[in-house]
Design a protein around this motif. Structure first.
Motif, PDB file in Angstrom:
ATOM      1  N   GLU A   1      -3.691  -8.920  10.802  1.00 42.94           N
ATOM      2  CA  GLU A   1      -3.201  -7.734  11.508  1.00 42.94           C
ATOM      3  C   GLU A   1      -4.266  -6.746  11.700  1.00 42.94           C
ATOM      4  O   GLU A   1      -4.985  -6.159  11.294  1.00 42.94           O
TER       5      GLU A   1
ATOM      6  N   TRP B   1       8.493 -13.197   6.191  1.00 41.03           N
ATOM      7  CA  TRP B   1       7.712 -12.126   6.815  1.00 41.03           C
ATOM      8  C   TRP B   1       8.536 -10.846   6.897  1.00 41.03           C
ATOM      9  O   TRP B   1       8.052  -9.766   6.594  1.00 41.03           O
ATOM     10  N   HIS B   2       9.781 -10.975   7.277  1.00 38.02           N
ATOM     11  CA  HIS B   2      10.663  -9.810   7.367  1.00 38.02           C
ATOM     12  C   HIS B   2      10.820  -9.142   6.005  1.00 38.02           C
ATOM     13  O   HIS B   2      10.751  -7.918   5.894  1.00 38.02           O
TER      14      HIS B   2
ATOM     15  N   CYS C   1       6.839  -2.853   2.731  1.00 34.48           N
ATOM     16  CA  CYS C   1       5.442  -2.423   2.712  1.00 34.48           C
ATOM     17  C   CYS C   1       5.140  -1.492   3.883  1.00 34.48           C
ATOM     18  O   CYS C   1       5.198  -1.912   5.041  1.00 34.48           O
ATOM     19  N   ASP C   2       4.809  -0.248   3.580  1.00 39.27           N
ATOM     20  CA  ASP C   2       4.501   0.723   4.628  1.00 39.27           C
ATOM     21  C   ASP C   2       3.286   0.322   5.458  1.00 39.27           C
ATOM     22  O   ASP C   2       3.230   0.599   6.650  1.00 39.27           O
TER      23      ASP C   2
ATOM     24  N   THR D   1       7.366  -7.366   5.083  1.00 37.64           N
ATOM     25  CA  THR D   1       7.052  -6.184   5.879  1.00 37.64           C
ATOM     26  C   THR D   1       8.054  -5.061   5.667  1.00 37.64           C
ATOM     27  O   THR D   1       7.702  -3.893   5.782  1.00 37.64           O
TER      28      THR D   1
ATOM     29  N   SER E   1      -0.947 -11.436   7.163  1.00 32.30           N
ATOM     30  CA  SER E   1      -1.071  -9.982   7.009  1.00 32.30           C
ATOM     31  C   SER E   1      -2.520  -9.535   7.166  1.00 32.30           C
ATOM     32  O   SER E   1      -2.788  -8.444   7.670  1.00 32.30           O
TER      33      SER E   1
ATOM     34  N   LEU F   1       2.442  -2.570   6.441  1.00 34.62           N
ATOM     35  CA  LEU F   1       2.781  -3.632   7.389  1.00 34.62           C
ATOM     36  C   LEU F   1       4.004  -3.283   8.228  1.00 34.62           C
ATOM     37  O   LEU F   1       4.610  -4.148   8.860  1.00 34.62           O
ATOM     38  N   ASP F   2       4.346  -2.008   8.248  1.00 36.32           N
ATOM     39  CA  ASP F   2       5.553  -1.553   8.937  1.00 36.32           C
ATOM     40  C   ASP F   2       5.622  -2.026  10.386  1.00 36.32           C
ATOM     41  O   ASP F   2       6.661  -2.467  10.853  1.00 36.32           O
ATOM     42  N   ASP F   3       4.532  -1.925  11.112  1.00 33.38           N
ATOM     43  CA  ASP F   3       4.508  -2.310  12.524  1.00 33.38           C
ATOM     44  C   ASP F   3       3.889  -3.682  12.752  1.00 33.38           C
ATOM     45  O   ASP F   3       3.677  -4.085  13.894  1.00 33.38           O
ATOM     46  N   ALA F   4       3.597  -4.401  11.686  1.00 27.13           N
ATOM     47  CA  ALA F   4       2.927  -5.696  11.800  1.00 27.13           C
ATOM     48  C   ALA F   4       3.871  -6.745  12.377  1.00 27.13           C
ATOM     49  O   ALA F   4       5.068  -6.738  12.127  1.00 27.13           O
TER      50      ALA F   4
END
Length: 85
Positions: A85, A12-13, A19-20, A16, A82, A22-25
């Protein structure tokens, strides 16, 4: 490869970080039983809860009894997480 909580968090790290969108996901919470869903109600992860079996199968739950997917494919788990989210 058997999926573990560690491999999920690491993957996941990596996803994310690149990927912009998923920046705060946040990765949905992970447990070993659907019954653990209740203690995560109201957290900012959405409604998805990931349950890991001993054999590496990941079950996606919405609510303690609402299984929406089950897979041993890490990419599928990341995709479903994802989308939640």
């Amino acid at each position: 490869m058997q999926i573990s909580a560690y491999t999920l968090r690491r993957a996941w790290h990596e996803v994310t970080a690149g990927c912009d969108l998923l920046d705060d996901a946040m990765l949905p919470p992970i447990g070993t039983s659907p019954d653990q869903y209740e203690k995560h109600v109201g957290e900012p992860h959405g409604r998805l809860f990931l349950v890991l079996d001993d054999n590496g199968t990941v079950h996606g739950h919405i609510g303690p009894y609402g299984e929406v997917f089950a897979t041993q494919d890490l990419d599928q788990v990341l995709y479903f997480a994802s989308m939640a989210e």
